[in-house]
Design an enzyme around this catalytic site. Structure first.
Site, short mmCIF file in Angstrom:
data_model
loop_
_atom_site.label_atom_id
_atom_site.label_comp_id
_atom_site.label_asym_id
_atom_site.label_seq_id
_atom_site.Cartn_x
_atom_site.Cartn_y
_atom_site.Cartn_z
N SER A 167 3.42 0.68 8.87
CA SER A 167 3.18 0.83 7.44
C SER A 167 1.77 0.41 7.02
O SER A 167 1.19 1.01 6.11
CB SER A 167 4.23 0.06 6.64
OG SER A 167 4.27 -1.29 7.04
N HIS A 212 0.37 -4.24 3.93
CA HIS A 212 0.26 -3.04 3.10
C HIS A 212 -1.06 -3.05 2.31
O HIS A 212 -1.79 -2.06 2.28
CB HIS A 212 1.43 -2.96 2.12
CG HIS A 212 2.74 -2.70 2.79
ND1 HIS A 212 3.93 -2.67 2.10
CD2 HIS A 212 3.05 -2.44 4.08
CE1 HIS A 212 4.92 -2.41 2.94
NE2 HIS A 212 4.40 -2.28 4.15
#
Length: 492
Positions: free
Chosen positions: A259, A311
């Site tokens: 991610s 992230h």
């Protein structure tokens, strides 16, 4: 933007070569009537975009025209698996306006409409998304090369981990560490390869599927735009920086998953959407979608078990890379410029990450030579707590010095009791930086309060002895009660 995974609807029909000029006029008329935008137009191809609505991010309309055949395709732009008939409706509306144009004689704006023979719409053949279309996202091509390779690698690693005995729903921490998850005590002490390996490790099949879905979407859009080498460098370096950000922010947690690298790709795309490299209509529709996607994922990232630091680190680094890539894209013909951009990004990304790594507290380092290479935070914690216990016993020896004179007692307090409590305060402050479970850190916080109370108690006793007064007795009694309460809390 060639994203073959997104829903689309295609029709084909025959056309006479003599009808081509009027057919172009009918397309212009239809787009104007439908309030759609024509993005580009050539002799054999027209590209456009539908208007935005509450039910859709808009669809791209592509019309290819040869001497004998017309192909019209409507394709979703946003991240959708189902179009609920929107693409089919777009083409039906377009055909309706074309027929309207051919059956009328009036002026719309500066387009003159005249009676023309009907095209052979009865021969229209319709094509929906087929299973073969979906399989194409797993097949490398010239403009879509590294995305399917990354998909395959992520799946392959997960399958091998599963064959090795890992629970595919909720993997054990030991299995994740074994296969290369990012863990502070290991990564900072000789296993820096984990900053890369963790990008291909996933914490269960749901985690894998969600990341692959996002990778397919952004990869199939972005890689054809920026090129395969910019794409893979952006992916890997963003992932590396995301892993570093996770290590810096998270005191005790395992970090794994693609991610961070995927957020890097979204950051690159977001940067390009703020430039004029892509057409205005595409920027408008995709910016709305990207902002919502990133916003929701960032908010979700602050929940327990989600690595928000990775992230954010991936997104910000990708955003910076995007502007560097933009300069390369507007100078496509210069291989020297583009090679320099890739080299500088790779060097600065890794170099800055190493500078950050040097700033992350690493108490293990100074114990490695004495206790060996295999030492971890739990081992260091046990060592420090043994030191704490020894210091505590030495500090409490003041209770056995009742026969000391005033001068001897004050000297003992200053040079012995306060010294050992101060040393213990240093220990608990050092443990605050350890990569150990949250529960242990909470217990350490209570021990810190205990040490501060002991320091307060010792200083009050010192002042009482100095002044030979009873005015400190109440404070001493209250502090003693606080110490008893916190000892009970720690024990329980």
């Amino acid at each position: 933007m060639n994203n073959k995974l997104l829903p689309h609807y295609t029709i084909e029909f025959d056309i006479n070569q003599a009808d081509k000029p009027n057919f172009f006029k009918s397309i212009e008329f239809a787009f104007k009537q439908l309030h759609w935008d024509i993005i580009s137009s050539s002799e054999d191809k027209i590209e456009g975009h539908t208007s935005l609505s509450l039910s859709s991010w808009g669809e791209s309309i592509t019309i290819k025209i040869s001497d004998t055949k017309v192909t019209i395709e409507s394709k979703c732009v946003g991240n959708q698996l189902f179009d609920w008939g929107k693409n089919k409706k777009n083409i039906e509306s377009l055909l309706e306006q074309i027929k309207h144009y051919e059956q009328s004689a009036f002026e719309v704006g500066d387009i003159e409409v005249i009676e023309t023979p009907k095209n052979n719409f009865d021969s229209i053949s319709k094509k929906k998304s087929s299973f073969k279309d979906y399989l194409q996202v797993f097949i490398p091509t010239k403009d879509y090369f590294f995305t399917p390779i990354l998909i395959f690698l992520n799946i392959l690693v997960f399958v091998v981990m599963a064959i090795d005995g890992m629970n595919i729903i909720s993997p054990a921490s030991e299995d994740l560490v074994k296969w290369g998850a990012n863990e502070r005590s290991l990564t900072l002490n000789g296993e820096l390869w984990r900053l890369f390996s963790c990008i291909f490790i996933h914490i269960g099949i749901i985690h894998l599927i969600m990341n692959l879905y996002a990778l397919i979407f952004i990869g199939s859009i972005l890689e054809p735009i920026i090129g395969k080498y910019k794409f893979i460098i952006g992916y890997l370096i963003s992932g590396f920086i995301a892993s570093t950000a996770s290590l810096w922010w998270n005191t005790f947690s395992l970090s794994a998953g693609a991610s961070g690298a995927i957020f890097g790709l979204f950051g690159i795309f977001l940067a390009l959407l703020t430039t004029n490299y892509l057409d205005k209509t595409t920027r408008k529709s995709m910016l709305t979608y990207i902002f919502i996607y990133i916003g929701l994922n960032l908010m979700n990232g602050f929940q327990d078990g989600i690595d928000a630091a990775a992230h954010l680190g991936g997104l910000l680094s990708g955003f910076i890379f995007g502007y560097a890539f933009y300069y390369g894209l507007i100078n496509k013909e210069s291989h020297v410029i583009n090679n320099w951009i890739l080299s500088i990004i790779s060097f600065l990304g890794i170099a800055c990450s190493f500078l950050v790594l040097q700033k992350i507290p690493n108490p293990i380092q100074k114990y490695k030579n004495e206790y060996g290479q295999e030492i971890n935070y739990f081992d260091v914690y046990e060592i420090k707590m043994k030191d704490f216990e020894l210091n505590e016993n030495l500090a409490l020896e003041i209770q056995n010095k009742a026969g000391y004179s005033k001068e001897e007692m004050l000297h003992y307090i200053e040079n012995h009791t306060l010294y050992y409590w101060t040393e213990n305060l240093k220990i608990v402050k050092e443990i605050e930086k350890f990569s150990i479970p949250k529960e242990t850190l909470e217990r350490n916080e209570m021990i810190k309060k205990y040490v501060l109370l002991r320091l307060k108690q010792t200083k009050l006793i010192r002042e009482k002895i100095k002044s030979e007064s009873d005015k400190f007795d109440k404070s001493i009694i209250e502090t003693n009660q606080e110490i008893d309460n916190i000892i009970e809390s720690i024990v329980n």
